[in-house]
Design a protein around this motif. Structure first.
Motif, PDB file in Angstrom:
ATOM      1  N   THR A  45       0.824  -1.207   0.000  1.00  0.00           N
ATOM      2  CA  THR A  45       0.000   0.000   0.000  1.00  0.00           C
ATOM      3  C   THR A  45       0.857   1.255   0.000  1.00  0.00           C
ATOM      4  OG1 THR A  45      -0.192  -0.201   2.413  1.00  0.00           O
ATOM      5  CG2 THR A  45      -1.995  -1.072   1.090  1.00  0.00           C
ATOM      6  N   ILE A  91       1.866   1.888  -3.557  1.00  0.00           N
ATOM      7  CA  ILE A  91       0.753   2.407  -4.354  1.00  0.00           C
ATOM      8  C   ILE A  91       0.500   3.877  -4.042  1.00  0.00           C
ATOM      9  CG2 ILE A  91      -1.742   2.232  -4.713  1.00  0.00           C
ATOM     10  CD1 ILE A  91      -1.441  -0.804  -4.246  1.00  0.00           C
ATOM     11  N   LEU A  92       0.425   4.228  -2.757  1.00  0.00           N
ATOM     12  CA  LEU A  92       0.163   5.625  -2.389  1.00  0.00           C
ATOM     13  C   LEU A  92       1.330   6.528  -2.785  1.00  0.00           C
ATOM     14  CD1 LEU A  92      -1.503   5.091   1.101  1.00  0.00           C
ATOM     15  CD2 LEU A  92      -2.628   5.775  -1.030  1.00  0.00           C
ATOM     16  N   MET A 114       0.940   7.178  -6.484  1.00  0.00           N
ATOM     17  CA  MET A 114      -0.143   8.126  -6.721  1.00  0.00           C
ATOM     18  C   MET A 114       0.305   9.544  -6.401  1.00  0.00           C
ATOM     19  SD  MET A 114      -3.378   5.928  -5.199  1.00  0.00           S
ATOM     20  CE  MET A 114      -4.619   7.203  -5.543  1.00  0.00           C
ATOM     21  N   TYR A 125      -5.807   5.184  -8.341  1.00  0.00           N
ATOM     22  CA  TYR A 125      -5.548   3.956  -7.591  1.00  0.00           C
ATOM     23  C   TYR A 125      -5.356   2.755  -8.507  1.00  0.00           C
ATOM     24  CZ  TYR A 125      -6.653  -0.287  -5.003  1.00  0.00           C
ATOM     25  OH  TYR A 125      -6.630  -1.575  -4.507  1.00  0.00           O
ATOM     26  N   LEU A 128      -2.012   0.462  -8.680  1.00  0.00           N
ATOM     27  CA  LEU A 128      -2.065  -0.955  -8.309  1.00  0.00           C
ATOM     28  C   LEU A 128      -1.539  -1.826  -9.440  1.00  0.00           C
ATOM     29  CD1 LEU A 128      -2.897  -3.378  -6.591  1.00  0.00           C
ATOM     30  CD2 LEU A 128      -5.230  -3.097  -7.464  1.00  0.00           C
ATOM     31  N   VAL A 164      -4.401  -4.206   0.272  1.00  0.00           N
ATOM     32  CA  VAL A 164      -5.080  -2.943  -0.039  1.00  0.00           C
ATOM     33  C   VAL A 164      -6.321  -2.731   0.824  1.00  0.00           C
ATOM     34  CG1 VAL A 164      -4.181  -2.931  -2.385  1.00  0.00           C
ATOM     35  CG2 VAL A 164      -6.444  -3.940  -1.941  1.00  0.00           C
ATOM     36  N   ILE A 205      -7.266   1.176   1.243  1.00  0.00           N
ATOM     37  CA  ILE A 205      -6.963   2.334   0.399  1.00  0.00           C
ATOM     38  C   ILE A 205      -7.717   2.333  -0.927  1.00  0.00           C
ATOM     39  CG2 ILE A 205      -4.655   2.506   1.408  1.00  0.00           C
ATOM     40  CD1 ILE A 205      -3.594   1.439  -1.339  1.00  0.00           C
ATOM     41  N   ARG A 206      -8.625   1.383  -1.146  1.00  0.00           N
ATOM     42  CA  ARG A 206      -9.299   1.294  -2.447  1.00  0.00           C
ATOM     43  C   ARG A 206     -10.025   2.588  -2.821  1.00  0.00           C
ATOM     44  NH1 ARG A 206      -9.911  -4.066  -4.545  1.00  0.00           N
ATOM     45  NH2 ARG A 206      -9.515  -5.700  -2.990  1.00  0.00           N
ATOM     46  N   VAL A 251      -9.208   5.681  -1.990  1.00  0.00           N
ATOM     47  CA  VAL A 251      -8.368   6.879  -2.086  1.00  0.00           C
ATOM     48  C   VAL A 251      -8.224   7.255  -3.559  1.00  0.00           C
ATOM     49  CG1 VAL A 251      -6.091   7.874  -1.651  1.00  0.00           C
ATOM     50  CG2 VAL A 251      -7.113   6.314   0.013  1.00  0.00           C
ATOM     51  N   THR A 252      -8.532   8.488  -3.880  1.00  0.00           N
ATOM     52  CA  THR A 252      -8.510   8.945  -5.270  1.00  0.00           C
ATOM     53  C   THR A 252      -7.377   9.929  -5.524  1.00  0.00           C
ATOM     54  OG1 THR A 252      -9.955  10.848  -4.844  1.00  0.00           O
ATOM     55  CG2 THR A 252     -11.036   8.730  -5.319  1.00  0.00           C
TER      56      THR A 252
END
Length: 437
Positions: free
Chosen positions: A159, A162-163, A166, A173, A177, A194, A225-226, A228-229
């Motif tokens: 995670t 991924i963050l 981003m 997201y 991913l 996630v 975190i799915r 989170v945009t």
């Protein structure tokens, strides 16, 4: 002295590295332990995949963990069963156990600890949290004379990768991913990572050690975190923050007694905080103690070699105890502090709303916050240039109980002036002991 004989359950990514290190560092390990450390058996489901292990291989795990010529059982198969049954068999037979099984420890560490106490065996599990980072032993031993108030940090590399992606690229997201999967940081089924379950297991272990209280994964509030945009990432940047998936374990003072809060969720943290600079698949954890102050533990939190390093560290400690006739630290759960539900935990919030761009909207929204006892720290409203007269309203609150904020959001969603609640994110200062105001 006679060798300390080791049986291993599992030989995947971590197990293969443990075997390699045992062989390559045999002489040094013997010198550190005071006796040779000898691998006498490896239980696997598909022996044909490990021809290099030859006669060490077996599919009969139950017999292996109770053999007379085994002193220590190392478990790296993961999951709840059959790992739990096998480790209980080993402990009841007087074998010390080294495990990397965070899911099992988070669900039923108490049963394993009681079995270890009953037989006089050791139970070590440094590798269960944060890979190679020495974190659990400092909590269990180095800081045992101190009073820990909070443990908070990044304990899941997938995670965080991924963050971080981003934040760096502005990607959404799904794209981040996909990149994490391509590079091998995310599993084909990334749900455990996630959705926060992996971090929640680790939070349960950390809280149990830090606060001398039995905390299980069922006690940990978990949010992944799915949702989170890219817009959330941009909003955090506007506030001088970044978004990280945090595991937070802390003492919460009360009128009559303290409570323990253990929770996992994505949160905004100041870009100036050291955790904000932890990028990629790395882990970092802050420990706050009354006498020691703030301590930060940083490093690789996953991977075969880093995790195997933690396993070998435990194995050396257990083997030394066998050679010298000593015992390691036992479970400490004397405090038995109550677990505070997430609805009662005070936190700051960042609430983003899609609203009608007309007079009186802000007053009606502020009224709902006030009605539920949620104090507003800052408000920002901007028109989005759309022809339908909509605007974006951002409200940042002071610390408020989760249930009060949830009730407020429910009411806001029903207002005519609110076209949609775009996002609700927590804001964690992490700069002071206790809850931020």
């Amino acid at each position: 002295m006679s060798a300390v004989r080791v049986a291993m359950l599992g030989c995947g990514t971590v197990g293969a590295e443990v075997v390699r290190l045992l062989r390559e560092q045999a002489d040094e390990l013997a010198a550190r332990v005071g006796a040779p450390v000898e691998l006498v058996g490896v239980a696997v489901r598909r022996p044909h995949k490990h021809p290099e292990l030859g006669e060490l291989l077996t599919t009969d795990s139950s017999t292996l963990v109770t053999r007379d010529d085994v002193d220590v059982v190392v478990e790296v198969i993961g999951g709840i069963e059959p790992a739990r049954s096998l480790l209980l068999e080993a402990l009841k037979a007087g074998k010390s156990v080294v495990t990397a099984n965070k899911a099992l420890l988070a669900e039923d560490a108490a049963t394993l600890a009681e079995a270890a106490d009953a037989s006089g065996a050791d139970l070590y599990y440094e590798a269960a949290v944060a890979g190679a980072i020495p974190l659990l032993r400092p909590l269990r031993e180095s800081l045992v004379g101190d009073r820990i108030s909070r443990v908070a940090g990044i304990v899941n590399g997938t995670t965080n990768f991924i963050l971080s992606a981003m934040t760096a690229t502005g990607a959404g997201y799904a794209d981040a991913l996909e990149e994490a999967t391509r590079l091998g940081y995310a599993e084909a089924d990334p749900s455990a990572d996630v959705d926060g379950y992996d971090a929640a297991s680790k939070a349960a272990i950390l809280a149990s050690l830090a606060f001398h209280t039995r905390v299980t994964s069922a006690d940990v509030y978990c949010e992944g975190i799915r949702n989170v945009t890219a817009a959330d990432i941009a909003a955090a940047r506007e506030m001088g923050c970044v978004i990280k998936l945090l595991a937070i374990c802390e003492r919460i003072p009360g009128a009559d007694t303290e409570s323990v809060s253990a929770r996992v969720y994505p949160a905004m943290i100041p870009a100036t905080h050291p955790l904000a600079a932890v990028d990629g698949a790395f882990n970092a954890v802050f420990v706050e103690a009354e006498a020691a102050g703030q301590l930060m533990f940083y490093g690789q939190g996953a991977g075969g070699a880093p995790t195997a390093s933690a396993v070998l560290g435990d194995l050396v400690a257990v083997a030394r105890n066998r050679v010298l006739g000593g015992r390691g630290s036992r479970e400490s759960a004397y405090a038995s502090l109550p677990i505070l539900p997430i609805g009662a935990v005070p936190t700051r919030y960042h609430v983003s709303l899609d609203v009608a761009d007309r007079a009186g909207v802000l007053a009606s929204i502020a009224g709902e916050f006030a009605r539920h006892g949620v104090s507003i720290a800052a408000v920002r409203q901007t028109g989005d240039g759309s022809t339908d007269g909509s605007a974006r309203l951002v409200v940042v609150t002071h610390a408020a109980p989760g249930e009060a904020l949830a009730a407020t959001v429910d009411r806001l969603a029903g207002l005519d002036a609110v076209r949609g609640v775009e996002s609700v994110l927590r804001v964690e200062d992490l700069g002071r002991k206790g809850v931020t105001a």
